[in-house]
Design a protein around this motif. Structure first.
Motif, PDB file in Angstrom:
ATOM      1  N   UNK A   1      24.749  68.414  41.128  1.00  0.00           N
ATOM      2  CA  UNK A   1      23.668  69.234  41.646  1.00  0.00           C
ATOM      3  C   UNK A   1      22.338  68.836  40.995  1.00  0.00           C
ATOM      4  N   UNK A   2      22.379  68.569  39.710  1.00  0.00           N
ATOM      5  CA  UNK A   2      21.147  68.160  39.013  1.00  0.00           C
ATOM      6  C   UNK A   2      20.700  66.781  39.480  1.00  0.00           C
ATOM      7  N   UNK A   3      21.674  65.912  39.715  1.00  0.00           N
ATOM      8  CA  UNK A   3      21.337  64.564  40.177  1.00  0.00           C
ATOM      9  C   UNK A   3      20.719  64.612  41.571  1.00  0.00           C
ATOM     10  N   UNK A   4      21.250  65.468  42.453  1.00  0.00           N
ATOM     11  CA  UNK A   4      20.710  65.617  43.805  1.00  0.00           C
ATOM     12  C   UNK A   4      19.296  66.170  43.734  1.00  0.00           C
ATOM     13  N   UNK A   5      19.097  67.156  42.866  1.00  0.00           N
ATOM     14  CA  UNK A   5      17.767  67.747  42.708  1.00  0.00           C
ATOM     15  C   UNK A   5      16.777  66.707  42.198  1.00  0.00           C
ATOM     16  N   UNK A   6      17.179  65.922  41.213  1.00  0.00           N
ATOM     17  CA  UNK A   6      16.296  64.890  40.665  1.00  0.00           C
ATOM     18  C   UNK A   6      15.974  63.827  41.718  1.00  0.00           C
ATOM     19  N   UNK A  20      14.202  75.929  47.817  1.00  0.00           N
ATOM     20  CA  UNK A  20      14.291  74.571  48.351  1.00  0.00           C
ATOM     21  C   UNK A  20      15.660  73.946  48.098  1.00  0.00           C
ATOM     22  N   UNK A  21      16.225  74.243  46.926  1.00  0.00           N
ATOM     23  CA  UNK A  21      17.575  73.728  46.610  1.00  0.00           C
ATOM     24  C   UNK A  21      18.628  74.346  47.521  1.00  0.00           C
ATOM     25  N   UNK A  22      18.474  75.630  47.848  1.00  0.00           N
ATOM     26  CA  UNK A  22      19.408  76.273  48.767  1.00  0.00           C
ATOM     27  C   UNK A  22      19.337  75.613  50.144  1.00  0.00           C
ATOM     28  N   UNK A  23      18.121  75.327  50.602  1.00  0.00           N
ATOM     29  CA  UNK A  23      17.947  74.657  51.897  1.00  0.00           C
ATOM     30  C   UNK A  23      18.534  73.248  51.855  1.00  0.00           C
ATOM     31  N   UNK A  24      18.320  72.549  50.748  1.00  0.00           N
ATOM     32  CA  UNK A  24      18.869  71.200  50.603  1.00  0.00           C
ATOM     33  C   UNK A  24      20.394  71.229  50.597  1.00  0.00           C
TER      34      UNK A  24
END
Length: 160
Positions: A1-6, A20-24
């Protein structure tokens, strides 16, 4: 999850908040599960293109002159000497040897553009030509042994 966010932040150049993370996450879940409408459209169009390519047959007659007579290309003559004209060797283009491949390339290129793949048309033409060639070779090589048996099995299953 952190890697996707980064990764998403690096691509967008912005900090992504929890909303934004929820939408992603929901977009990624839709893509992974095959429920994304854009991915479905791309998949359907790709299948449609390859169906076209694998079913394509060379026109039977010379359609330009309105006749149904088959168009025959002259047999190339070999002299043992290589003739170069505009980057082609051995007179292959003048002999009509590759006219079927050219006709397929033109037809499949038009179909790729019609389906919205103009940017990748050349690559799709190459891939579909390889797919069509493999299917044709398999049918010629193993058609009698495999396809006939499948038809017999289908008829027997239909009777039983």
């Amino acid at each position: 999850s952190d890697a996707v966010k980064a990764f998403a932040e690096a691509l967008s150049g912005k900090i992504i908040d929890s909303k934004g993370m929820d939408a992603l996450r929901s977009c990624v879940a839709a893509v992974v599960s095959g429920n994304d409408p854009v991915l479905k459209l791309l998949d359907n169009r790709t299948k449609q293109f390859f169906r076209f390519a694998c079913r394509w047959e060379e026109p039977a007659g010379d359609q330009r002159h309105g006749t149904q007579e088959p168009s025959y290309s002259p047999v190339p003559m070999r002299t043992g000497r290589s003739i170069v004209k505009h980057g082609e060797t051995s007179g292959e283009s003048r002999s009509g040897k590759h006219s079927s491949a050219r006709a397929f390339s033109v037809a499949s290129g038009k179909e790729a553009s019609r389906l919205g793949f103009a940017l990748f048309a050349e690559e799709l033409v190459e891939a579909s030509d390889a797919a069509r060639s493999i299917i044709n070779l398999c049918c010629k090589q193993y058609g009698g042994n495999i396809l006939d048996q499948l038809l017999v099995n289908a008829i027997q299953d239909g009777d039983g």
